[in-house]
Design a protein around this motif. Sequence first.
Motif, PDB file in Angstrom:
ATOM      1  N   THR A   1       5.532   7.948  10.133  1.00  0.00           N
ATOM      2  CA  THR A   1       6.225   6.866   9.439  1.00  0.00           C
ATOM      3  C   THR A   1       7.308   6.322  10.358  1.00  0.00           C
ATOM      4  O   THR A   1       8.074   7.099  10.933  1.00  0.00           O
ATOM      5  CB  THR A   1       6.872   7.377   8.140  1.00  0.00           C
TER       6      THR A   1
ATOM      7  N   ILE B   1      10.005   1.006   5.300  1.00  0.00           N
ATOM      8  CA  ILE B   1       9.200   2.193   5.567  1.00  0.00           C
ATOM      9  C   ILE B   1       7.810   1.722   5.982  1.00  0.00           C
ATOM     10  O   ILE B   1       7.130   1.036   5.221  1.00  0.00           O
ATOM     11  CB  ILE B   1       9.092   3.074   4.302  1.00  0.00           C
TER      12      ILE B   1
ATOM     13  N   ASP C   1       4.233   3.023   6.949  1.00  0.00           N
ATOM     14  CA  ASP C   1       3.292   4.141   7.001  1.00  0.00           C
ATOM     15  C   ASP C   1       2.208   3.755   8.005  1.00  0.00           C
ATOM     16  O   ASP C   1       1.456   2.812   7.784  1.00  0.00           O
ATOM     17  CB  ASP C   1       2.703   4.350   5.604  1.00  0.00           C
TER      18      ASP C   1
ATOM     19  N   LEU D   1       2.160  -0.239   4.044  1.00  0.00           N
ATOM     20  CA  LEU D   1       1.109   0.737   4.343  1.00  0.00           C
ATOM     21  C   LEU D   1       0.114   0.179   5.365  1.00  0.00           C
ATOM     22  O   LEU D   1       0.101  -1.011   5.646  1.00  0.00           O
ATOM     23  CB  LEU D   1       0.359   1.124   3.067  1.00  0.00           C
TER      24      LEU D   1
END
Lengths: 158, 182
Positions: free
Chosen positions: A99, A112, A114, A148
Amino acid sequence: MSFQTVSLDISMKRKHKIQITGGVALVFIIMLCSYLYTNVYNKPHTDVNKATTTLSVSSKNLLANFNTNEVSANSTYVEKVIIVEGKIKKITYLNDRYTILLHGQNELSNIICDMSMSQFEDIKKLNPGQTVNIKGICKGYLMDVIMLNCILVNKENK
Amino acid sequence: MNKIITLIFILTHYIGFSQSQAQEEVIARLGQVSFFSYTSVENIEATNNQSHSIIDLSNGEIAVSILLRAFVFKKALMEEHFNESYVESDIYPKIQLHGNILDFDSNLQGVQTKIVKGTMSFHGVNRDIEIKTKIDNTEGSYILSGDFEVNIKDYEIKVPPLLARNIAKTIKVTFRFEYQSL
């Protein structure tokens, strides 16, 4: 005798015809099923690598947008492939995944990211403080914006 | 209602303590929450690796926030159905839990098992819940883990009759949060 032969011949032909039609229908059904299976039931996840996007934003602006109006930011960004430019705050490896945290407006709010498995080798070359462009699917906002399926991209070939 | 909770959450947790009691709060940004639905027809599981949680060590107050869209499924179609038909992520994007760890001793080293008692807000329904939690404290770094079950009827999640056999009535949830100081 000859009449019987003819009628037998016709019925054979008819039988043949039915068989062909049946065969064609069966092939068609199989094709339809396999199409549904691969494209609907087993529909692939969005391929971030191939997806084109015009949504490009700095990490600070992205967080500012979510902070000021989450509802409107949701409709602009959520479930869209976007490119975020920001400074690396931290790189973590947890639960078999990398991450990358990008700095936001303040210490509490970050982006964030991923990262996709394919990026693992490239991530090892990165350090906190570096500025990167990350392409991924924006999923929304808690106190960080969550992205993501992320990949690293060069600014030139966005 | 959700907005108010979020606001209270932000105000009490971030602004208040940032000056005075920063050491007292710990945060997890990459909490792992998974759920499983086992039926004879189909097994469905999904994992979220970006669940957030904050604990106030001084009083055992805990808050958890989970983005439903960040649950990853093996099949894209399942993910789509989950977000669009079942949990309706457009309307209810988050699961929020606010409560207390009962009889929590933040100074105790090693493992302790406690009950988290609080209110869970999910799919527009607020419900009081109690979750048994294992707390592992290694010199001030806390890990909370455990599992519990969710009855999908409790949260008004509607399953079309055609798919009723594919989706379990009770969903098993497992979680693991690693906290660090802010």
